[in-house]
Design an enzyme around this catalytic site. Structure first.
Site, PDB file in Angstrom:
ATOM      1  N   LYS A  13       0.818  -1.217   0.000  1.00  0.00           N
ATOM      2  CA  LYS A  13       0.000   0.000   0.000  1.00  0.00           C
ATOM      3  C   LYS A  13       0.853   1.268   0.000  1.00  0.00           C
ATOM      4  O   LYS A  13       0.584   2.188  -0.766  1.00  0.00           O
ATOM      5  CB  LYS A  13      -0.933   0.034   1.227  1.00  0.00           C
ATOM      6  CG  LYS A  13      -1.983  -1.037   1.259  1.00  0.00           C
ATOM      7  CD  LYS A  13      -2.903  -0.888   2.457  1.00  0.00           C
ATOM      8  CE  LYS A  13      -2.220  -0.855   3.797  1.00  0.00           C
ATOM      9  NZ  LYS A  13      -1.549  -2.074   4.216  1.00  0.00           N
ATOM     10  N   ARG A  88      -9.478   2.250   9.780  1.00  0.00           N
ATOM     11  CA  ARG A  88      -9.061   0.892  10.127  1.00  0.00           C
ATOM     12  C   ARG A  88     -10.226   0.029  10.585  1.00  0.00           C
ATOM     13  O   ARG A  88     -10.080  -1.182  10.696  1.00  0.00           O
ATOM     14  CB  ARG A  88      -8.001   0.914  11.223  1.00  0.00           C
ATOM     15  CG  ARG A  88      -6.668   1.451  10.755  1.00  0.00           C
ATOM     16  CD  ARG A  88      -5.633   1.339  11.855  1.00  0.00           C
ATOM     17  NE  ARG A  88      -4.403   2.016  11.493  1.00  0.00           N
ATOM     18  CZ  ARG A  88      -3.348   1.411  10.978  1.00  0.00           C
ATOM     19  NH1 ARG A  88      -3.368   0.124  10.755  1.00  0.00           N
ATOM     20  NH2 ARG A  88      -2.274   2.090  10.680  1.00  0.00           N
ATOM     21  N   ARG A 127      12.448 -10.161   2.733  1.00  0.00           N
ATOM     22  CA  ARG A 127      12.927  -8.826   3.118  1.00  0.00           C
ATOM     23  C   ARG A 127      13.910  -8.923   4.287  1.00  0.00           C
ATOM     24  O   ARG A 127      14.939  -8.260   4.302  1.00  0.00           O
ATOM     25  CB  ARG A 127      11.723  -7.931   3.474  1.00  0.00           C
ATOM     26  CG  ARG A 127      12.064  -6.480   3.620  1.00  0.00           C
ATOM     27  CD  ARG A 127      10.832  -5.586   3.745  1.00  0.00           C
ATOM     28  NE  ARG A 127      10.075  -5.859   4.944  1.00  0.00           N
ATOM     29  CZ  ARG A 127       8.809  -6.272   4.971  1.00  0.00           C
ATOM     30  NH1 ARG A 127       8.157  -6.461   3.842  1.00  0.00           N
ATOM     31  NH2 ARG A 127       8.188  -6.489   6.098  1.00  0.00           N
ATOM     32  N   ARG A 139      14.576  -4.807  11.907  1.00  0.00           N
ATOM     33  CA  ARG A 139      13.754  -4.190  12.961  1.00  0.00           C
ATOM     34  C   ARG A 139      13.252  -5.263  13.917  1.00  0.00           C
ATOM     35  O   ARG A 139      12.968  -6.393  13.512  1.00  0.00           O
ATOM     36  CB  ARG A 139      12.543  -3.480  12.338  1.00  0.00           C
ATOM     37  CG  ARG A 139      12.899  -2.251  11.577  1.00  0.00           C
ATOM     38  CD  ARG A 139      11.722  -1.528  10.966  1.00  0.00           C
ATOM     39  NE  ARG A 139      10.416  -2.068  11.283  1.00  0.00           N
ATOM     40  CZ  ARG A 139       9.327  -1.831  10.563  1.00  0.00           C
ATOM     41  NH1 ARG A 139       9.386  -1.092   9.487  1.00  0.00           N
ATOM     42  NH2 ARG A 139       8.169  -2.346  10.911  1.00  0.00           N
ATOM     43  N   ARG A 150      -0.226  -9.056  13.360  1.00  0.00           N
ATOM     44  CA  ARG A 150      -0.710  -7.884  12.617  1.00  0.00           C
ATOM     45  C   ARG A 150      -1.719  -8.298  11.540  1.00  0.00           C
ATOM     46  O   ARG A 150      -2.716  -7.613  11.316  1.00  0.00           O
ATOM     47  CB  ARG A 150       0.464  -7.125  11.994  1.00  0.00           C
ATOM     48  CG  ARG A 150       1.316  -6.403  13.034  1.00  0.00           C
ATOM     49  CD  ARG A 150       2.553  -5.745  12.448  1.00  0.00           C
ATOM     50  NE  ARG A 150       2.222  -4.784  11.406  1.00  0.00           N
ATOM     51  CZ  ARG A 150       3.009  -4.510  10.379  1.00  0.00           C
ATOM     52  NH1 ARG A 150       4.165  -5.124  10.226  1.00  0.00           N
ATOM     53  NH2 ARG A 150       2.643  -3.621   9.476  1.00  0.00           N
TER      54      ARG A 150
END
Length: 193
Positions: A13, A88, A127, A139, A150
């Site tokens: 997105k 959301r 990634r 991270r 998530r």
């Protein structure tokens, strides 16, 4: 043109929103950026937001919608804007509809990037590996367990926006499994119709 981007985390997105905003000459509005800007500006809503966040709580739908209302009243949003990360929930979508209606405006299109959950996990792991291979630091929240949580939150809270916007005739689905350039072309076609 007022555009909303929907799709699970990792669907692309942010990448696509930047391109659409540039091509349409409208600002890309990120809820997180707006909250931080309102706090920095010291607006009344920003102060409320800071107090809530300092207490470790989530900012209410009404406060977030108020901050969005302040932002979209700015001159650069006169010809439209792109929302990435808001709404959301269906409640937030209803509040947004009310806010826009009061301003004599409405959402023009909702673009949903559809992506297979397992492909998203594969993209995440690729990634992470690329970051490690390049000597970068991964991270702490970039791991499969956190990502699956998530995804679950997205499926539970945000996915109900799909039928909400379908009923309004605003939803256009874009296959997010395609290469980035093809996703961009599909979005351009969706916006042209």
């Amino acid at each position: 043109m007022i555009v909303i981007f929907l799709g699970p985390p990792g669907a692309g997105k942010g990448t696509q929103a930047k391109m659409v905003a540039a091509k349409q000459h409208i600002p890309q509005l990120s809820t997180g950026d707006m909250l931080r800007a309102a706090i920095a500006a010291g607006t009344e809503l920003g102060q409320k937001c800071k107090a809530v966040m300092d207490a470790g709580d989530l900012v209410s739908d009404e406060i977030v919608t108020g901050i969005i209302g302040e932002r979209i009243a700015m001159e650069d949003c006169r010809n439209g804007f792109l929302l990435d990360g808001f709404p959301r929930t269906v409640r937030q979508a209803e509040l947004l509809d009310e806010l826009l209606e009061k301003a004599g405006r409405q959402v023009d299109v909702v673009l949903e990037l559809t992506v297979n959950d397992e492909e998203l996990i594969n993209r995440l792991n690729s990634r992470i590996q690329q970051t490690k291979d390049s000597g970068g630091e991964v991270r702490t929240d970039d791991n499969e367990e956190t990502f699956r949580k998530r995804l679950a939150v997205y499926n539970e809270q945000t996915a109900p926006l799909v039928p909400y916007y379908e009923k309004q005739g605003l939803l256009k689905k874009v296959d997010g499994m395609q290469p980035i350039e093809d996703v961009t072309k599909s979005i351009e076609r969706a916006l042209a119709t």
